[in-house]
Design an enzyme around this catalytic site. Structure first.
Site, PDB file in Angstrom:
ATOM      1  CG  LEU A  83     -26.470  96.293-105.985  1.00  0.00           C
ATOM      2  CD1 LEU A  83     -26.378  96.386-104.465  1.00  0.00           C
ATOM      3  CD2 LEU A  83     -25.657  97.397-106.618  1.00  0.00           C
ATOM      4  CG  ASP A  84     -22.436  94.113-111.390  1.00  0.00           C
ATOM      5  OD1 ASP A  84     -23.097  93.136-111.773  1.00  0.00           O
ATOM      6  OD2 ASP A  84     -22.380  95.190-111.993  1.00  0.00           O
ATOM      7  CB  SER A  85     -19.413  91.140-106.111  1.00  0.00           C
ATOM      8  OG  SER A  85     -18.764  90.541-107.209  1.00  0.00           O
TER       9      SER A  85
END
Length: 245
Positions: A83-85
């Site tokens: 997951l990216d931020s």
């Protein structure tokens, strides 16, 4: 690592599970966590791994009566997808009608080129690491599935998308390609995952719940609720790429 330090860390730990149950659950266990913003997926994994190692160390100390030799490499922890931020986009002078018309192109089975800053590997090295090192990589498009996609908020220059997709799908690539399709540019600003396989938000362990006891309970609950799903072999997503000369 001293025993007294681990005892203090787990002073609130109630041994609901026997040592054999702990080992069995940790051998092949799956549970959901609520990823903290601004932490990478790897950093979350390292936090979880440290909690589990300390808990296992404590249990083995009680079982053996001596300090066991527990090496960090003996416990492997992974995740169901990086997951990216970052997931909302920025466009130029685009109408909602134009955006929704463009979204229809990305529904169903499509070809998508993964982003250069990704966890995919080429010759044993992460694509993101190669990119940061200044090594040019040519990535080939690969088939992915978008089950459903809709714009839930349109407030130029930003918009919010809700995407139901299959494994290996990159939202960053979707937003990037969407910007190009509209004759503009777009990038992800914030991303939140609502579901991973059968795991919903209500199944997640928040960071204040990351304890050995709660993790074991979550693993056991997942085995009871999603046993058939967890038995399925996990599909590996291949990366077709080459180094540019």
């Amino acid at each position: 690592m001293c025993v007294s330090r681990n005892v203090r860390f787990l002073s609130a730990f109630v041994p609901t599970f026997t040592n054999s149950e702990c080992r069995k659950l940790l051998q092949r266990g799956v549970f959901a966590v609520n990823k903290i913003k601004n932490l990478t997926s790897v950093e979350v994994l390292e936090t979880i791994k440290e909690i589990l190692l300390k808990g296992y160390y404590y249990c083995e100390t009680l079982r053996l009566g001596i300090e066991p030799r527990v090496h960090p490499a003996s416990l492997k922890v992974g995740h169901g997808g990086t997951l990216d931020s970052t997931a909302t986009g920025v466009l130029g002078h685009i109408s909602r009608q134009m955006l929704e018309a463009a979204l229809s192109r990305y529904h169903g089975e499509i070809l998508q080129t993964p982003p250069l800053y990704s966890a995919l590997k080429l010759r044993g090295r992460r694509i993101a690491d190669l990119t940061r090192a200044g090594i040019s990589v040519d990535l080939n498009p690969r088939p992915v599935t978008c089950h459903a996609i809709q714009c839930t908020v349109f407030s130029p220059p930003s918009f919010t998308l809700e995407v139901h997709c299959g494994g290996g799908f990159y939202v960053r690539s979707l937003v990037h390609d969407l910007g190009i399709a509209l004759g503009s540019c777009a990038h992800v600003r914030e991303l939140h995952r609502f579901q991973q396989g059968p795991f919903m938000e209500q199944d997640m362990l928040d960071s204040n719940e990351w304890t050995m006891q709660n993790i074991l309970i979550a693993i056991k609950k997942a085995k009871e609720s999603h046993g058939e799903f967890l038995k399925r072999p996990r599909k590996k997503h291949k990366c077709e790429a080459s180094l540019s000369r």
